[in-house]
Design a protein around this motif. Structure first.
Motif, PDB file in Angstrom:
ATOM      1  N   ASN A 122      -1.528 -15.269   1.072  1.00  0.00           N
ATOM      2  CA  ASN A 122      -0.266 -14.569   0.874  1.00  0.00           C
ATOM      3  C   ASN A 122      -0.431 -13.554  -0.101  1.00  0.00           C
ATOM      4  N   PRO A 123      -0.472 -11.940   0.644  1.00  0.00           N
ATOM      5  CA  PRO A 123      -0.778 -10.927  -0.290  1.00  0.00           C
ATOM      6  C   PRO A 123       0.386 -10.609  -1.211  1.00  0.00           C
ATOM      7  N   ASP A 124       1.745 -11.117  -0.733  1.00  0.00           N
ATOM      8  CA  ASP A 124       3.066 -11.174  -1.489  1.00  0.00           C
ATOM      9  C   ASP A 124       2.749 -11.752  -2.822  1.00  0.00           C
ATOM     10  N   SER A 125       1.829 -12.687  -2.967  1.00  0.00           N
ATOM     11  CA  SER A 125       1.840 -13.380  -4.330  1.00  0.00           C
ATOM     12  C   SER A 125       1.399 -12.689  -5.737  1.00  0.00           C
ATOM     13  N   VAL A 126       1.039 -11.381  -5.134  1.00  0.00           N
ATOM     14  CA  VAL A 126       0.352 -10.350  -6.161  1.00  0.00           C
ATOM     15  C   VAL A 126       1.594  -9.984  -7.020  1.00  0.00           C
ATOM     16  N   VAL A 127       2.849  -9.968  -6.693  1.00  0.00           N
ATOM     17  CA  VAL A 127       3.917  -9.889  -7.502  1.00  0.00           C
ATOM     18  C   VAL A 127       3.858 -10.740  -8.545  1.00  0.00           C
ATOM     19  N   GLU A 128       3.557 -11.924  -8.944  1.00  0.00           N
ATOM     20  CA  GLU A 128       3.311 -12.645 -10.083  1.00  0.00           C
ATOM     21  C   GLU A 128       2.425 -12.380 -11.124  1.00  0.00           C
ATOM     22  N   ILE A 129       1.504 -11.127 -10.660  1.00  0.00           N
ATOM     23  CA  ILE A 129       0.513 -10.931 -11.562  1.00  0.00           C
ATOM     24  C   ILE A 129       1.155 -10.118 -12.618  1.00  0.00           C
ATOM     25  N   ASP A 130       0.797 -10.012 -13.818  1.00  0.00           N
ATOM     26  CA  ASP A 130       1.553  -8.955 -14.936  1.00  0.00           C
ATOM     27  C   ASP A 130       0.949  -7.366 -14.709  1.00  0.00           C
ATOM     28  N   GLY A 131       1.841  -6.653 -14.575  1.00  0.00           N
ATOM     29  CA  GLY A 131       1.365  -5.233 -14.536  1.00  0.00           C
ATOM     30  C   GLY A 131       1.492  -4.680 -13.204  1.00  0.00           C
ATOM     31  N   VAL A 132       1.630  -5.471 -12.083  1.00  0.00           N
ATOM     32  CA  VAL A 132       2.054  -5.239 -10.753  1.00  0.00           C
ATOM     33  C   VAL A 132       2.921  -4.128 -10.475  1.00  0.00           C
ATOM     34  N   GLY A 133       4.149  -4.236 -11.361  1.00  0.00           N
ATOM     35  CA  GLY A 133       5.166  -3.233 -11.088  1.00  0.00           C
ATOM     36  C   GLY A 133       4.624  -1.719 -11.380  1.00  0.00           C
ATOM     37  N   ALA A 134       3.658  -1.629 -12.248  1.00  0.00           N
ATOM     38  CA  ALA A 134       3.199  -0.272 -12.567  1.00  0.00           C
ATOM     39  C   ALA A 134       2.027   0.133 -11.560  1.00  0.00           C
ATOM     40  N   ALA A 135       1.408  -0.784 -11.063  1.00  0.00           N
ATOM     41  CA  ALA A 135       0.187  -0.631  -9.910  1.00  0.00           C
ATOM     42  C   ALA A 135       0.812  -0.214  -8.699  1.00  0.00           C
ATOM     43  N   ALA A 136       2.002  -1.116  -8.409  1.00  0.00           N
ATOM     44  CA  ALA A 136       2.676  -0.676  -7.258  1.00  0.00           C
ATOM     45  C   ALA A 136       3.273   0.857  -7.254  1.00  0.00           C
ATOM     46  N   GLY A 137       3.673   0.962  -8.325  1.00  0.00           N
ATOM     47  CA  GLY A 137       4.311   2.290  -8.680  1.00  0.00           C
ATOM     48  C   GLY A 137       3.214   3.477  -8.363  1.00  0.00           C
ATOM     49  N   ARG A 138       2.312   3.169  -8.809  1.00  0.00           N
ATOM     50  CA  ARG A 138       1.123   3.791  -8.817  1.00  0.00           C
ATOM     51  C   ARG A 138       0.706   4.285  -7.245  1.00  0.00           C
ATOM     52  N   ALA A 139       0.534   3.293  -6.620  1.00  0.00           N
ATOM     53  CA  ALA A 139       0.234   3.229  -5.091  1.00  0.00           C
ATOM     54  C   ALA A 139       1.291   4.176  -4.454  1.00  0.00           C
ATOM     55  N   GLN A 140       2.501   3.626  -4.826  1.00  0.00           N
ATOM     56  CA  GLN A 140       3.870   4.376  -4.154  1.00  0.00           C
ATOM     57  C   GLN A 140       3.757   5.905  -4.320  1.00  0.00           C
ATOM     58  N   ALA A 141       3.637   6.199  -5.490  1.00  0.00           N
ATOM     59  CA  ALA A 141       3.490   7.747  -5.942  1.00  0.00           C
ATOM     60  C   ALA A 141       2.291   8.767  -5.192  1.00  0.00           C
ATOM     61  N   ALA A 142       1.022   7.956  -5.044  1.00  0.00           N
ATOM     62  CA  ALA A 142      -0.154   8.439  -4.490  1.00  0.00           C
ATOM     63  C   ALA A 142       0.212   8.655  -2.828  1.00  0.00           C
ATOM     64  N   LEU A 143       0.946   7.711  -2.251  1.00  0.00           N
ATOM     65  CA  LEU A 143       1.362   7.972  -0.785  1.00  0.00           C
ATOM     66  C   LEU A 143       2.218   8.836  -0.802  1.00  0.00           C
ATOM     67  N   LEU A 144       3.438   8.915  -1.576  1.00  0.00           N
ATOM     68  CA  LEU A 144       4.427  10.084  -1.272  1.00  0.00           C
ATOM     69  C   LEU A 144       3.649  11.355  -1.698  1.00  0.00           C
ATOM     70  N   ARG A 145       2.735  11.446  -2.357  1.00  0.00           N
ATOM     71  CA  ARG A 145       2.190  12.812  -2.452  1.00  0.00           C
ATOM     72  C   ARG A 145       1.403  13.079  -1.320  1.00  0.00           C
TER      73      ARG A 145
END
Length: 342
Positions: A122-145
């Motif tokens: 269940n990859p979605d369960s990663v949202v329960e890990i601390d710091g995941v918002g910032a990590a997903a944000g980095r992924a998001q910004a990298a893809l948008l670039r």
């Protein structure tokens, strides 16, 4: 066999051979993780395609220039590019120190094996890990670039489809239209295999500092199926569960149905457009709209669609890649290949 993790002794990123495998390493006294060859190939395919296609010039002057640009714009395999977005985002997510700490803490709360099983099933369960918002944000910004310049180029090429109609050559019929379509389909079916030099470009691009004015703040990140899977893949890499021996179970994490369908449809629309194109200017339109704009939209949608500023075959395959983590990639220098066995 797992690829080794170690602390590098040089301030420059370099490719060296460890146990016969190509490995990237960097100074900064920070740990790194290893990724399987298929993960590296997918991430490199995404970086290479978006870089090359975004550099297509809209200044067409004959049918040959259109054919060359079309070859660059069509040069990706849809499933690999879909996986490449997730892999590329994962490398960016690995630069978030709070997320690395969160993964380690989560592993201590249960066990590394239990966390690996949970993230794989269940990859979605990663949202329960601390710091995941910032990590997903980095992924998001990298893809948008990567997606933004591709879209800008696509719009310029699409406009050129109208502008070039003032030139006589653009109205002439395309020679061997069926052969041209067959060649594009062949390019689209070929998987990208990175050479050693591609590793340096991948690391430098994916670990670049994110734009704090854009997406990516903890608590404000846009979670999408792709950015969530990127974070899950990054977490598995931290846990040592993203190597070649893990390839079978990584497949579920590396593909996302909606973004994969988007890439597939962009290709199908390109094929249909080329199949009915007559003069050269219609090929220019097909290139701009379906090869570039549609693909850029797939990337943007996968990342959450946030607006970002518009930025003004070779050696043997890389079997595995040592990825710097924790934000150590800010000053990444160009990689220099070193033959295996040295």
């Amino acid at each position: 066999m797992k690829y080794p993790m170690f602390w590098a002794a040089s301030a420059l990123v370099a490719v060296t051979a460890v146990g016969g495998f190509a490995v990237a390493r960097q100074e900064r006294q920070s740990p790194g993780v290893s990724l399987a060859r298929d993960v590296v190939a997918a991430a490199s395919a995404f970086e290479t395609y978006t870089r090359n296609a975004a550099a297509v010039s809209a200044g067409f002057d004959d049918g040959s220039s259109v054919a060359d640009a079309l070859a660059r714009g069509a040069a990706y395999q849809p499933q690999q590019l879909d996986a490449g977005m997730i892999a590329y985002g994962a490398i960016a997510a690995l630069q978030e120190p709070a997320f690395l700490d969160g993964v380690k803490a989560a592993a201590l709360e249960t066990s590394p094996a239990a966390l690996i099983a949970r993230l794989t099933e269940n990859p979605d369960s990663v949202v329960e890990i601390d710091g995941v918002g910032a990590a997903a944000g980095r992924a998001q910004a990298a893809l948008l670039r990567r997606g933004a310049p591709l879209g800008v180029t696509g719009r310029a090429v699409k406009q050129a489809a109208y502008d070039v109609q003032h030139q006589d050559w653009s109205k002439r019929p395309i020679a061997d239209g069926a052969g041209r379509l067959a060649r594009v389909k062949a390019m689209s079916a070929a998987l990208f295999t990175p050479a050693e030099a591609d590793a340096g470009r991948l690391i430098q691009a994916a670990t670049a500092p994110r734009d704090e004015a854009g997406a990516g703040a903890e608590g404000g990140a846009v979670f999408t199926p792709v950015t969530v899977r990127a974070a899950a893949l990054a977490a598995l890499a931290v846990l040592g569960a993203a190597g070649d021996e893990d390839a079978a179970r990584l497949d579920a994490v590396m593909h996302e149905p909606k973004s994969g369908f988007c890439m597939k449809m962009a290709k199908l629309n390109l094929y249909q457009c080329l199949a009915v194109a007559g003069p050269h200017y219609e090929d220019v339109f097909c290139l701009g709209q379906h090869a570039l704009i549609d693909t850029a939209q797939c990337v943007t949608d996968a990342a959450g669609g946030a607006a970002v500023p518009t930025p003004a075959p070779a050696a043997r395959p890389v079997p595995g890649l040592f990825i710097p983590v924790g934000g150590a990639g800010t000053d990444v220098a160009a990689m220099s290949p070193v033959p295996a066995g040295n």
